[in-house]
Motif scaffolding. Sequence first.
Motif, PDB file in Angstrom:
ATOM      1  N   ALA A   1      -1.478 -57.413  99.035  1.00  0.00           N
ATOM      2  CA  ALA A   1      -2.260 -57.434  97.802  1.00  0.00           C
ATOM      3  C   ALA A   1      -3.316 -56.338  97.788  1.00  0.00           C
ATOM      4  N   ASP A   2      -3.838 -56.014  98.960  1.00  0.00           N
ATOM      5  CA  ASP A   2      -4.942 -55.050  98.996  1.00  0.00           C
ATOM      6  C   ASP A   2      -5.102 -54.464 100.403  1.00  0.00           C
TER       7      ASP A   2
ATOM      8  N   LYS B   1       3.304 -60.481  99.738  1.00  0.00           N
ATOM      9  CA  LYS B   1       3.091 -59.093  99.330  1.00  0.00           C
ATOM     10  C   LYS B   1       1.735 -58.615  99.828  1.00  0.00           C
TER      11      LYS B   1
ATOM     12  N   ILE C   1       0.269 -50.836  99.527  1.00  0.00           N
ATOM     13  CA  ILE C   1      -0.261 -51.869  98.620  1.00  0.00           C
ATOM     14  C   ILE C   1       0.827 -52.217  97.604  1.00  0.00           C
ATOM     15  N   GLY C   2       1.075 -53.487  97.442  1.00  0.00           N
ATOM     16  CA  GLY C   2       2.114 -53.930  96.519  1.00  0.00           C
ATOM     17  C   GLY C   2       3.458 -54.167  97.182  1.00  0.00           C
ATOM     18  N   THR C   3       3.580 -53.767  98.458  1.00  0.00           N
ATOM     19  CA  THR C   3       4.852 -53.964  99.171  1.00  0.00           C
ATOM     20  C   THR C   3       5.185 -55.448  99.290  1.00  0.00           C
ATOM     21  N   LEU C   4       6.441 -55.758  99.013  1.00  0.00           N
ATOM     22  CA  LEU C   4       6.900 -57.147  99.131  1.00  0.00           C
ATOM     23  C   LEU C   4       7.686 -57.303 100.417  1.00  0.00           C
TER      24      LEU C   4
ATOM     25  N   ARG D   1      -3.806 -66.489 100.940  1.00  0.00           N
ATOM     26  CA  ARG D   1      -4.209 -65.088 101.086  1.00  0.00           C
ATOM     27  C   ARG D   1      -4.829 -64.918 102.461  1.00  0.00           C
TER      28      ARG D   1
ATOM     29  N   GLU E   1      -0.809 -61.696 100.424  1.00  0.00           N
ATOM     30  CA  GLU E   1      -0.750 -62.901  99.594  1.00  0.00           C
ATOM     31  C   GLU E   1       0.650 -63.497  99.690  1.00  0.00           C
TER      32      GLU E   1
END
Lengths: 159, 156
Positions: free
Chosen positions: A120-121, A118, A15-18, A153, A138
Amino acid sequence: MADESILTDEIKAMIGTLSEPVIMEVGRVAIRRYADAVGDDNPLFHEVEDAKAAGYEDLICPPGFWGWPIKGRATIGGMSIVGAVLVKAGLFRILDGGVDQEFYIPIRAGDILTAYSKIADIREREGKTGKMVFTTVETTYLNQNGDTVAVNRATIIAR
Amino acid sequence: MAKKQLCYEDVEVGSEVPTLEKISTTQMAVRWAGASGDFNPLHYDDNFAASQGTGGIITHGALKRAWLVQLVTDWIGARGRVKKFACQYRGMDYPRRMATMGEPAEGETWLCKGTITNKKVEDGEHLVECNIWVEDGKGEKTTPGSATVILPAKKG
């Protein structure tokens, strides 16, 4: 063991990976081919003069079309970012779940977009056939002027 | 000849978006794969689809999304704009096979439909909200969604 979460630490850590940015070129031919594939003969997507008459500088994209990748790999719903980890967790069956999109500026032929994605969830749900993992990717699209033109998304369902 | 432009004042809450009819075929799946760049074999390879437990090759969710976008953009005309769009791929749809090089076999026809749920003026924008969906041949909503559009107003 049925109550155990299938979200491993490795998956949660994503989660949060770009992703690497992807450069998209918006060409007239790509717009027309896309509209043809939908069976959409809207003149805004086919005839430059009609698009100009409606106040646009060139053909515009049907909302949800972002042109064709010329640098970096296009991620279908961000699938390539998460795919490998989901498969590693034993979730081989992956489906597109849907989209939620906001459009700020119409995308037109001649634009060069940069797409930043990224994760997002990532969340788990109990489905009819067992546990499922829902991943939301997202993607923000910027044009050559640095303006945000749209946010997409996408939800990916793995089971 | 250009169609008459839909304006904010023309829209009534509760009324319907004109229905758009579509037939999903294996040929359309190939065209969509090529034009969109989604080459997932789930949409054209029977053996791979069998391994995915979908009960056969299925229509791309994103193609159904694009049908719904067409439903909306046909309705709002050249001067309308899509502000928000969402849909969920809830039910699977199975494309018709081809009977000839250009004609699909007999089978299911899909209907894209919508109803207007709200209209409001916000930050100077004339907004109309609607529920939209794709209905399969049995009348089931396989792809429900919603859209917010900006329409021109007759009064400045």
